[in-house]
Write an enzyme that holds these catalytic residues in place. Sequence first.
Site, PDB file in Angstrom:
ATOM      1  N   MET A   1       0.525  -1.046   0.273  1.00  0.00           N
ATOM      2  CA  MET A   1      -0.128  -0.165   0.237  1.00  0.00           C
ATOM      3  C   MET A   1       0.912   1.252   0.215  1.00  0.00           C
ATOM      4  SD  MET A   1      -3.488   0.081  -0.013  1.00  0.00           S
ATOM      5  CE  MET A   1      -3.982   1.048   0.777  1.00  0.00           C
TER       6      MET A   1
ATOM      7  N   ARG B   1      11.742   1.630   7.585  1.00  0.00           N
ATOM      8  CA  ARG B   1      12.397   0.650   8.943  1.00  0.00           C
ATOM      9  C   ARG B   1      13.778  -0.183   8.861  1.00  0.00           C
ATOM     10  NH1 ARG B   1      10.467  -2.892  13.845  1.00  0.00           N
ATOM     11  NH2 ARG B   1       9.758  -4.381  12.698  1.00  0.00           N
TER      12      ARG B   1
ATOM     13  N   VAL C   1       1.845   1.966   7.879  1.00  0.00           N
ATOM     14  CA  VAL C   1       1.681   1.042   8.944  1.00  0.00           C
ATOM     15  C   VAL C   1       1.200   0.070   9.541  1.00  0.00           C
ATOM     16  CG1 VAL C   1       4.222   2.276   8.926  1.00  0.00           C
ATOM     17  CG2 VAL C   1       3.098   2.555  10.972  1.00  0.00           C
TER      18      VAL C   1
ATOM     19  N   ASN D   1      -5.309   1.370   9.157  1.00  0.00           N
ATOM     20  CA  ASN D   1      -6.435   0.610   9.146  1.00  0.00           C
ATOM     21  C   ASN D   1      -6.897   0.768  11.050  1.00  0.00           C
ATOM     22  OD1 ASN D   1      -8.242   0.167   7.541  1.00  0.00           O
ATOM     23  ND2 ASN D   1      -8.511  -1.827   7.471  1.00  0.00           N
TER      24      ASN D   1
ATOM     25  N   SER E   1      -8.927   3.906   1.722  1.00  0.00           N
ATOM     26  CA  SER E   1      -9.817   1.975   0.581  1.00  0.00           C
ATOM     27  C   SER E   1      -9.570   2.334  -0.796  1.00  0.00           C
ATOM     28  CB  SER E   1     -11.173   2.387   0.835  1.00  0.00           C
ATOM     29  OG  SER E   1     -11.395   1.770   0.652  1.00  0.00           O
ATOM     30  N   GLY E   2      -9.445   1.256  -1.108  1.00  0.00           N
ATOM     31  CA  GLY E   2      -9.484   0.957  -2.522  1.00  0.00           C
ATOM     32  C   GLY E   2      -8.405  -0.347  -2.792  1.00  0.00           C
ATOM     33  N   GLY E   3      -8.066  -0.868  -1.706  1.00  0.00           N
ATOM     34  CA  GLY E   3      -6.480  -2.143  -1.521  1.00  0.00           C
ATOM     35  C   GLY E   3      -5.397  -1.314  -2.438  1.00  0.00           C
TER      36      GLY E   3
ATOM     37  N   LYS F   1     -14.026   5.959   7.658  1.00  0.00           N
ATOM     38  CA  LYS F   1     -13.452   4.843   7.157  1.00  0.00           C
ATOM     39  C   LYS F   1     -14.093   2.799   7.829  1.00  0.00           C
ATOM     40  CE  LYS F   1     -10.591   2.060   4.695  1.00  0.00           C
ATOM     41  NZ  LYS F   1     -10.500   0.662   4.897  1.00  0.00           N
TER      42      LYS F   1
ATOM     43  N   HIS G   1     -17.845   2.260   6.388  1.00  0.00           N
ATOM     44  CA  HIS G   1     -17.020   1.563   5.086  1.00  0.00           C
ATOM     45  C   HIS G   1     -16.757   0.299   4.770  1.00  0.00           C
ATOM     46  CE1 HIS G   1     -14.665   0.091   1.852  1.00  0.00           C
ATOM     47  NE2 HIS G   1     -14.841   1.269   0.914  1.00  0.00           N
ATOM     48  N   ASN G   2     -15.715  -0.034   5.623  1.00  0.00           N
ATOM     49  CA  ASN G   2     -15.406  -1.547   5.831  1.00  0.00           C
ATOM     50  C   ASN G   2     -16.869  -2.452   6.597  1.00  0.00           C
ATOM     51  OD1 ASN G   2     -13.124  -0.086   5.385  1.00  0.00           O
ATOM     52  ND2 ASN G   2     -12.274  -1.616   7.211  1.00  0.00           N
TER      53      ASN G   2
ATOM     54  N   GLU H   1     -18.877  -2.779   4.226  1.00  0.00           N
ATOM     55  CA  GLU H   1     -18.341  -3.983   2.938  1.00  0.00           C
ATOM     56  C   GLU H   1     -18.307  -5.003   2.976  1.00  0.00           C
ATOM     57  OE1 GLU H   1     -13.407  -5.663   2.879  1.00  0.00           O
ATOM     58  OE2 GLU H   1     -14.585  -3.449   1.923  1.00  0.00           O
TER      59      GLU H   1
END
Length: 493
Positions: free
Chosen positions: A15, A35, A76, A104, A130-132, A187, A190-191, A194
Amino acid sequence: MSEKCDFGLIGLAVMGENLALNVESRGNRIAVYNRTTEKVDNLVNGRAAGKNFVGCHTIEELVASLKKPRLVMTLVKAGPAVDAIIEALLPHLEPGDVIIDGGNEHYTNTERRTKYVEEKGMLFVGCGVSGGEEGALKGPSLMPGGSKEAWPLVKDIFQGISAKVGPNNDIPCCEWVGPRGAGHYVKMVHNGIEYGDMQLICEAYQILKEVAGLSNDELYDVFEDWNNGELQSYLIEITRDIFSAKDDQPGADGFLVDQIMDTAGAKGTGKWMSQLALDLGVPSTLVTTAVYARGLSAVKDARTRASKVLLGPAEGDNPEFASATSSLVGNKAAFVEAVRQALYASKICSYAQGFVQLQAASKEHGWDLNYGDCALLWRGGCIIRAQFLDRIKEAFDQQPDLENLLLYPYFKKIIDDSQAAWRAVIMAATQLGVPTPAFSAALGYYDSYRRERLPANLLQAQRDYFGAHTYKRLDREGTFHSEWLDLRKQPSS
């Protein structure tokens, strides 16, 4: 280093790497750090070779490479890793610099971090992304919240990299959501939606496969047709594609979907939404049902053992009911259309619940959310992107205080037109022992919400009987308690 960078990004998993490439592709110079510094070198010398990238091997080097006010985004793993990066960044930043968390994250952590970073003189943004991996590269849905003063500083970059919708493909799926943890809460919802969408689609698939006997080729055609109508969405589109994918393993034959074990994973955001709905006292039954459905799928060994013991409805057990439903099930085209209507009606209930939860959370936390903007943020780039979201934005633009999407004329008409099919599909599936937990939860929510009177009067009487929890009356004001043992009919024995 003569030329400073416009943006800094920490975290170069898939991502992060894709989002960094997206930021640079919009005309920005970007500094990146990870890192594991090998990832920095691999990116700069690989996919980012020849582009406006600066690879950094320390956080101090990253900060030094940025223009002021500095914009630093982390992508991260949520939780302690984000706190550790914030602590590492703060000594090198100055008042007015912005830290952005694009993970997330649970909204309560963003509430806490916004206050903490602001106390140090800097600004904080918690941004749902969102959108992968494809969305990160080509245009995600972005849901930023946090320090309002940060929005003018990040707006151009964020809206530049986000997905675009509208007749001219120029409306960004990114707008300021609200203070503190509002962006990450939106968000999360949204999930959760989903989760509900995916479960509803899976139930439609099982009904069409087991009740109507559709092949994968026929399922492909059905979902192709649905994707050209009211149900047009990313999830319907990829489901269509899945039914056409042939098994790619050596020596395997047939369709890949048929060889995938029926156990589903989860990362936790659906559970968060369900838990927070319970805290707020709002009935987000679709996401809760979808979370439980994944839990049931995960106990595959237990279900396999149970399948050898527990019985379902035997064929011909109920001839009268069978004859009543045979005309629907026997007409394949009519049954497919009935399932489509049931899916659409259930989907409307799912989104209605999601927005009711957003309304309750906004009131609880003083976020003053714009619900039409929330719908627009999900119109492109994200997993639940769908044509149908334009109607939700329209509903809240016309009625900002709309209590429930089910009350908006457009959605009310769809429910009215779909009710007979919705109920018939659930009845047919139930009679044949095909589980429809999400379809049934949606209908149960609708039937409960449309009733002026529910049996909770008896429930409250029970609570007052055994625990003196009191009750209110229909015919007079006040709070009452009754001595039920004195009022009851005395048992004969």
